[in-house]
Design a protein around this motif. Sequence first.
Motif, mmCIF file in Angstrom:
data_model
loop_
_atom_site.group_PDB
_atom_site.id
_atom_site.type_symbol
_atom_site.label_atom_id
_atom_site.label_comp_id
_atom_site.label_asym_id
_atom_site.label_seq_id
_atom_site.Cartn_x
_atom_site.Cartn_y
_atom_site.Cartn_z
ATOM 1 N N MET A 1 -61.151 -16.383 22.772
ATOM 2 C CA MET A 1 -62.422 -16.086 23.449
ATOM 3 C C MET A 1 -62.843 -14.644 23.188
ATOM 4 S SD MET A 1 -64.960 -16.948 25.349
ATOM 5 C CE MET A 1 -64.509 -18.541 26.039
ATOM 6 N N LYS A 2 -61.829 -13.716 23.215
ATOM 7 C CA LYS A 2 -62.144 -12.309 22.994
ATOM 8 C C LYS A 2 -62.734 -12.085 21.623
ATOM 9 C CE LYS A 2 -60.096 -7.726 23.376
ATOM 10 N NZ LYS A 2 -58.874 -6.961 23.679
ATOM 11 N N GLU A 3 -62.161 -12.766 20.581
ATOM 12 C CA GLU A 3 -62.684 -12.608 19.236
ATOM 13 C C GLU A 3 -64.095 -13.163 19.127
ATOM 14 O OE1 GLU A 3 -61.368 -10.970 16.802
ATOM 15 O OE2 GLU A 3 -59.700 -10.434 18.113
ATOM 16 N N LYS A 4 -64.365 -14.257 19.844
ATOM 17 C CA LYS A 4 -65.710 -14.830 19.832
ATOM 18 C C LYS A 4 -66.719 -13.866 20.446
ATOM 19 C CE LYS A 4 -64.308 -19.686 20.077
ATOM 20 N NZ LYS A 4 -64.388 -20.923 20.894
ATOM 21 N N LEU A 5 -66.327 -13.215 21.571
ATOM 22 C CA LEU A 5 -67.224 -12.269 22.226
ATOM 23 C C LEU A 5 -67.528 -11.096 21.321
ATOM 24 C CD1 LEU A 5 -65.897 -12.204 25.902
ATOM 25 C CD2 LEU A 5 -68.053 -13.138 25.085
ATOM 26 N N LYS A 6 -66.481 -10.596 20.635
ATOM 27 C CA LYS A 6 -66.691 -9.462 19.731
ATOM 28 C C LYS A 6 -67.649 -9.827 18.612
ATOM 29 C CE LYS A 6 -62.334 -6.997 20.408
ATOM 30 N NZ LYS A 6 -61.097 -6.505 19.776
ATOM 31 N N SER A 7 -67.451 -11.023 18.046
ATOM 32 C CA SER A 7 -68.323 -11.447 16.958
ATOM 33 C C SER A 7 -69.765 -11.574 17.429
ATOM 34 C CB SER A 7 -67.823 -12.791 16.398
ATOM 35 O OG SER A 7 -68.705 -13.283 15.435
ATOM 36 N N THR A 8 -69.919 -12.137 18.629
ATOM 37 C CA THR A 8 -71.278 -12.315 19.156
ATOM 38 C C THR A 8 -71.917 -10.982 19.490
ATOM 39 O OG1 THR A 8 -70.593 -14.426 20.105
ATOM 40 C CG2 THR A 8 -72.646 -13.484 20.915
ATOM 41 N N LEU A 9 -71.151 -10.072 20.074
ATOM 42 C CA LEU A 9 -71.691 -8.752 20.429
ATOM 43 C C LEU A 9 -72.141 -7.989 19.200
ATOM 44 C CD1 LEU A 9 -69.229 -7.588 23.236
ATOM 45 C CD2 LEU A 9 -71.693 -7.897 23.454
ATOM 46 N N SER A 331 -79.563 -13.975 32.234
ATOM 47 C CA SER A 331 -78.822 -15.239 32.200
ATOM 48 C C SER A 331 -78.785 -15.803 30.787
ATOM 49 C CB SER A 331 -79.472 -16.243 33.157
ATOM 50 O OG SER A 331 -79.482 -15.752 34.482
ATOM 51 N N ILE A 332 -79.910 -15.752 30.095
ATOM 52 C CA ILE A 332 -79.951 -16.237 28.708
ATOM 53 C C ILE A 332 -79.027 -15.407 27.829
ATOM 54 C CG2 ILE A 332 -81.437 -16.591 26.702
ATOM 55 C CD1 ILE A 332 -83.774 -16.977 28.664
ATOM 56 N N PHE A 333 -79.053 -14.097 28.050
ATOM 57 C CA PHE A 333 -78.209 -13.217 27.233
ATOM 58 C C PHE A 333 -76.722 -13.506 27.460
ATOM 59 C CE2 PHE A 333 -76.021 -9.065 26.653
ATOM 60 C CZ PHE A 333 -76.201 -8.954 25.280
ATOM 61 N N ILE A 334 -76.345 -13.741 28.741
ATOM 62 C CA ILE A 334 -74.949 -14.060 29.035
ATOM 63 C C ILE A 334 -74.559 -15.380 28.374
ATOM 64 C CG2 ILE A 334 -73.324 -14.609 30.889
ATOM 65 C CD1 ILE A 334 -74.062 -11.660 30.714
ATOM 66 N N CYS A 335 -75.433 -16.363 28.460
ATOM 67 C CA CYS A 335 -75.164 -17.647 27.796
ATOM 68 C C CYS A 335 -75.044 -17.463 26.284
ATOM 69 C CB CYS A 335 -76.274 -18.651 28.111
ATOM 70 S SG CYS A 335 -76.313 -19.202 29.828
ATOM 71 N N GLU A 336 -75.868 -16.577 25.758
ATOM 72 C CA GLU A 336 -75.814 -16.302 24.317
ATOM 73 C C GLU A 336 -74.475 -15.691 23.935
ATOM 74 O OE1 GLU A 336 -78.488 -13.924 20.946
ATOM 75 O OE2 GLU A 336 -79.137 -13.993 23.046
ATOM 76 N N LEU A 337 -73.929 -14.831 24.790
ATOM 77 C CA LEU A 337 -72.636 -14.208 24.509
ATOM 78 C C LEU A 337 -71.517 -15.237 24.454
ATOM 79 C CD1 LEU A 337 -72.652 -10.940 26.668
ATOM 80 C CD2 LEU A 337 -72.842 -11.116 24.186
ATOM 81 N N PHE A 338 -71.548 -16.159 25.437
ATOM 82 C CA PHE A 338 -70.424 -17.090 25.563
ATOM 83 C C PHE A 338 -70.552 -18.327 24.669
ATOM 84 C CE2 PHE A 338 -69.890 -14.554 29.375
ATOM 85 C CZ PHE A 338 -68.516 -14.417 29.453
ATOM 86 N N THR A 339 -71.763 -18.641 24.228
ATOM 87 C CA THR A 339 -71.925 -19.824 23.367
ATOM 88 C C THR A 339 -71.980 -19.469 21.889
ATOM 89 O OG1 THR A 339 -74.343 -19.729 23.536
ATOM 90 C CG2 THR A 339 -73.167 -21.048 25.189
ATOM 91 N N ARG A 340 -72.163 -18.169 21.577
ATOM 92 C CA ARG A 340 -72.286 -17.696 20.192
ATOM 93 C C ARG A 340 -73.488 -18.313 19.495
ATOM 94 N NH1 ARG A 340 -67.029 -18.196 16.791
ATOM 95 N NH2 ARG A 340 -68.259 -16.764 15.510
#
Length: 452
Positions: A1-9, A331-340
């Motif tokens: 999950m951490k790697e996914k967040l980094k990639s999305t950020l 809310s959209i931005f948070i969803c964007e972070l977690f869904t990539r």
Amino acid sequence: MKEKLKSTLSETGAKPFLIIILLLLFLIPLGFISSLIRDRERYQNEAVDSILEPLGGNPEIQGLVMALPYIDYVEEQVQGSSATTSEPKTIVRQIKRYIITTPEEYRIEGEIFPYYLNRGIFKIPVFTGNLNLNATFKPVDYKSLDISPDNILWDQGLLLLGVSRRKILTELPVFNIGNTSLETSPVIQENSSPFDDFTERTGERTLFFELPGGVVKSEFEVSGTLKIQGGEVLRLQPLGADNKFNISSEWQTPSFSGGWLPNERIINEEGFSAKWNIPGLSTVFPQSWICNGGKQGENISIELFTPVNTYQKTYRSIKYAFLFLLVPFLSIFICELFTRIKIHPVQYCLMGIADVLFYLLLLSISEHLAFGTSYLISALCVVGATLFYGTAIFKNIKWGGMLAVVQVISYVFLFGTLQAEDFALLIGSIGLFAVVVILMVITKKVDWYLKE
């Protein structure tokens, strides 16, 4: 999950700044809607004025007083007109003045009959009414005013009725002293009324009735009936030494204001009944004075109150619009972070437009339906659009449902804030703080610096 967040950020690093720019841009259409609300409210006020004008507006009964004329002798210096001398000389002029006397006891008892009038989509409460007036006058106190009884014109006394406008009277008032009906004066007496301002034509607010000769030398009682019309508010002005008012109506939601509140009131499903007992010491009117122009005092006010002002509530709701754009965007931005899933700025704009259109829907629907019903319909429209579009762009109903739940919570919170007017600032502050805390909790494990 951490790697996914980094990639999305790393892919959305500039998105927060873009969101801020979009929020600022959306203030422009919100400003247009605010202006539209004020325009509609102004249009409503114009419609109300067009209804009230033929009825005389908000009627006010300013009271009954007695006016007794006397001759005042005034010395004046004038320039000599002789060819041999230009020295000033003294002449004595006779000026007709009036002693104004207020009632010792002043009673009004009556009933108002409300109904609605419409102009376009707007309707306002108006009414007719029957008021019974009784006033007891003592003999004129000319000694305290340092007036000689020889200068008083005892047979030219007048009874004056003050009203806000003559148009509020649906019939010519009839006043009686015993079995004698008073005749209206064929001549408007200049400088005799305390109800007319200097800037107005004499008699604009006053009706003149001739008193029988000599009646002013002793105590007498006047009684009469007024048939009136008007809208929204009835005002009565106490000016006697002892004032008692008793007003009733079938209107169920009255509002009492002005200089005095009722001593007794009954409000139920059948209407209301209210009584005032006002001593003259609490008014600005002495028992007698020499008339020198208009004299305005406080009054009691009986308003046919309509509980909901949709324009005011809609305008109050739009004050929170920035917050209710910020929350969905975050809310959209948070969803964007977690869904990539990358969300395009145009998609942010479409969601923002839906939120802005909520206020336009609320404004337009509330002109035809109750505010609560209009609010529910407008909120359901936006929540439904958010659920559909959120599910489509994130390709999962779970995320669309989360965005819809956020919208529901936001609109429930806003509606509660609008209902609790006295606590609106407190509730809004707590709500904003809660949003910040929730964001802290959700993003507490996000590595914003993208450290390995």
